[in-house]
Design a protein around this motif. Structure first.
Motif, short mmCIF file in Angstrom:
data_model
loop_
_atom_site.label_atom_id
_atom_site.label_comp_id
_atom_site.label_asym_id
_atom_site.label_seq_id
_atom_site.Cartn_x
_atom_site.Cartn_y
_atom_site.Cartn_z
N VAL A 14 1.07 -1.29 -0.08
CA VAL A 14 0.15 -0.08 -0.08
C VAL A 14 0.90 1.07 -0.02
O VAL A 14 0.59 2.25 -0.87
CB VAL A 14 -0.98 0.05 1.01
CG1 VAL A 14 -1.59 1.42 1.31
CG2 VAL A 14 -1.94 -1.18 0.94
N ALA A 15 1.61 1.28 0.78
CA ALA A 15 2.74 2.47 1.04
C ALA A 15 3.70 2.59 -0.48
O ALA A 15 3.57 3.76 -0.97
CB ALA A 15 3.90 2.39 1.90
N ALA A 16 3.95 1.56 -0.93
CA ALA A 16 4.78 1.58 -2.20
C ALA A 16 3.86 1.98 -3.42
O ALA A 16 4.18 2.65 -4.34
CB ALA A 16 5.24 0.22 -2.55
N GLY A 17 2.59 1.51 -3.33
CA GLY A 17 1.76 1.74 -4.38
C GLY A 17 1.12 3.25 -4.37
O GLY A 17 0.99 3.87 -5.34
N LEU A 18 1.31 4.06 -3.03
CA LEU A 18 1.11 5.51 -3.18
C LEU A 18 2.12 6.23 -3.65
O LEU A 18 2.06 7.16 -4.54
CB LEU A 18 0.87 5.83 -1.51
CG LEU A 18 -0.45 5.25 -0.90
CD1 LEU A 18 -0.49 5.46 0.61
CD2 LEU A 18 -1.60 6.29 -1.61
N VAL A 19 3.48 5.67 -3.39
CA VAL A 19 4.45 6.44 -3.83
C VAL A 19 4.79 6.17 -5.40
O VAL A 19 4.94 7.12 -6.21
CB VAL A 19 5.80 5.77 -3.34
CG1 VAL A 19 7.11 6.54 -4.03
CG2 VAL A 19 5.79 6.44 -1.67
N ALA A 20 4.35 4.93 -5.69
CA ALA A 20 4.54 4.60 -7.15
C ALA A 20 3.41 5.37 -8.17
O ALA A 20 3.76 5.67 -9.16
CB ALA A 20 4.07 3.05 -7.31
N SER A 21 2.10 5.67 -7.44
CA SER A 21 1.17 6.57 -8.09
C SER A 21 1.53 8.13 -8.28
O SER A 21 1.12 8.72 -9.35
CB SER A 21 -0.38 6.42 -7.22
OG SER A 21 -0.57 5.05 -7.27
N ALA A 22 2.34 8.60 -7.31
CA ALA A 22 2.85 9.80 -7.38
C ALA A 22 3.99 9.66 -8.57
O ALA A 22 3.92 10.84 -9.35
CB ALA A 22 3.73 10.08 -6.30
N ALA A 23 4.70 8.98 -8.83
CA ALA A 23 5.92 8.93 -9.77
C ALA A 23 5.06 8.74 -11.27
O ALA A 23 5.50 9.20 -11.99
CB ALA A 23 6.67 7.43 -9.51
N MET A 24 4.06 7.71 -11.07
CA MET A 24 3.18 7.76 -12.51
C MET A 24 2.57 8.96 -12.71
O MET A 24 2.58 9.50 -13.98
CB MET A 24 2.00 6.49 -12.08
CG MET A 24 1.40 6.18 -13.37
SD MET A 24 0.20 5.15 -12.88
CE MET A 24 -0.82 4.70 -14.40
N ALA A 25 1.96 9.62 -12.03
CA ALA A 25 1.59 11.15 -12.02
C ALA A 25 2.52 12.05 -12.68
O ALA A 25 2.15 12.88 -13.48
CB ALA A 25 0.86 11.24 -10.90
N ALA A 26 3.59 11.94 -12.00
CA ALA A 26 4.73 13.00 -12.53
C ALA A 26 5.23 12.48 -13.84
O ALA A 26 5.37 13.41 -14.85
CB ALA A 26 6.03 12.86 -11.63
N PHE A 27 5.31 11.21 -14.18
CA PHE A 27 5.62 10.79 -15.36
C PHE A 27 4.51 11.27 -16.56
O PHE A 27 4.79 11.68 -17.61
CB PHE A 27 5.94 9.24 -15.65
CG PHE A 27 6.15 8.96 -17.21
CD1 PHE A 27 7.27 8.91 -17.44
CD2 PHE A 27 4.81 8.13 -17.70
CE1 PHE A 27 7.45 8.40 -18.73
CE2 PHE A 27 5.00 7.83 -18.91
CZ PHE A 27 6.26 7.79 -19.53
N GLN A 28 3.45 11.16 -16.16
CA GLN A 28 2.28 11.39 -17.05
C GLN A 28 2.04 13.01 -17.39
O GLN A 28 1.76 13.40 -18.52
CB GLN A 28 0.90 10.85 -16.49
CG GLN A 28 0.73 9.58 -16.65
CD GLN A 28 -0.54 8.91 -16.01
OE1 GLN A 28 -1.07 9.41 -15.00
NE2 GLN A 28 -1.00 7.86 -16.20
#
Length: 159
Positions: A14-28
């Motif tokens: 869950v914690a990693a998913g939140l960080v990965a979602s932020a990275a994905m949003a920045a990439f997008q």
């Protein structure tokens, strides 16, 4: 194989998913500027999902002032849930982290962008989507998967 730790896997995921979602949003945000203008029209599928949820619960779409935030909430909730699933799966099946999370990232792209989101009426079907948008989605989820595994690994360790 080490004894599975499902609760740790869930929390780390869950914690990693939140960080990965932020990275994905920045990439997008950065990569979205490269898409042709005709591929950028309309609300993102996350905003459309927030509208569907709001219409089901409140019998009205998300108010205009909150549309962007509601879409972001859907994005992060989905990322956290998918991360939690990943964290538990990797506790029982370490090979699920193949390619340092990239296989999971591509699998989420295929399942969400190509099947679930169009089936829910939140985006056009794969046959009606440009090659650039397919590549953008796959690359976004690849970023998600790699960051997901990196953060999960930092929290829960190598399995």
């Amino acid at each position: 194989m080490a004894k599975p730790r499902p609760f740790l896997g869930l929390l780390a995921g869950v914690a990693a998913g939140l960080v990965a979602s932020a990275a994905m949003a920045a990439f997008q945000h950065a990569a979205g500027k490269l898409l042709p203008e005709d591929d950028k029209g309309g609300d993102p599928s996350t905003v459309k999902a927030a509208d569907k949820a709001s219409e089901t619960i409140l019998d009205a779409p998300v108010p205009d002032d909150y549309r962007e935030q509601a879409g972001q909430a859907i994005h992060y909730i989905t990322g956290a849930v998918l991360g939690g699933i990943y964290g538990v799966i990797t506790e029982y099946q370490p090979d699920a982290s193949a390619g340092f999370g990239s296989a999971y990232g591509i699998a989420t792209s295929a399942l969400l962008d190509e099947v679930a989101v169009p089936a829910a009426g939140l985006a056009p079907g794969p046959e009606d989507t440009s090659l650039e948008v397919h590549a953008y989605g796959a690359a976004s989820h690849l970023v998600y998967g790699i960051v997901l595994e990196g953060v999960r690994w930092l929290i829960a360790g190598k399995r």
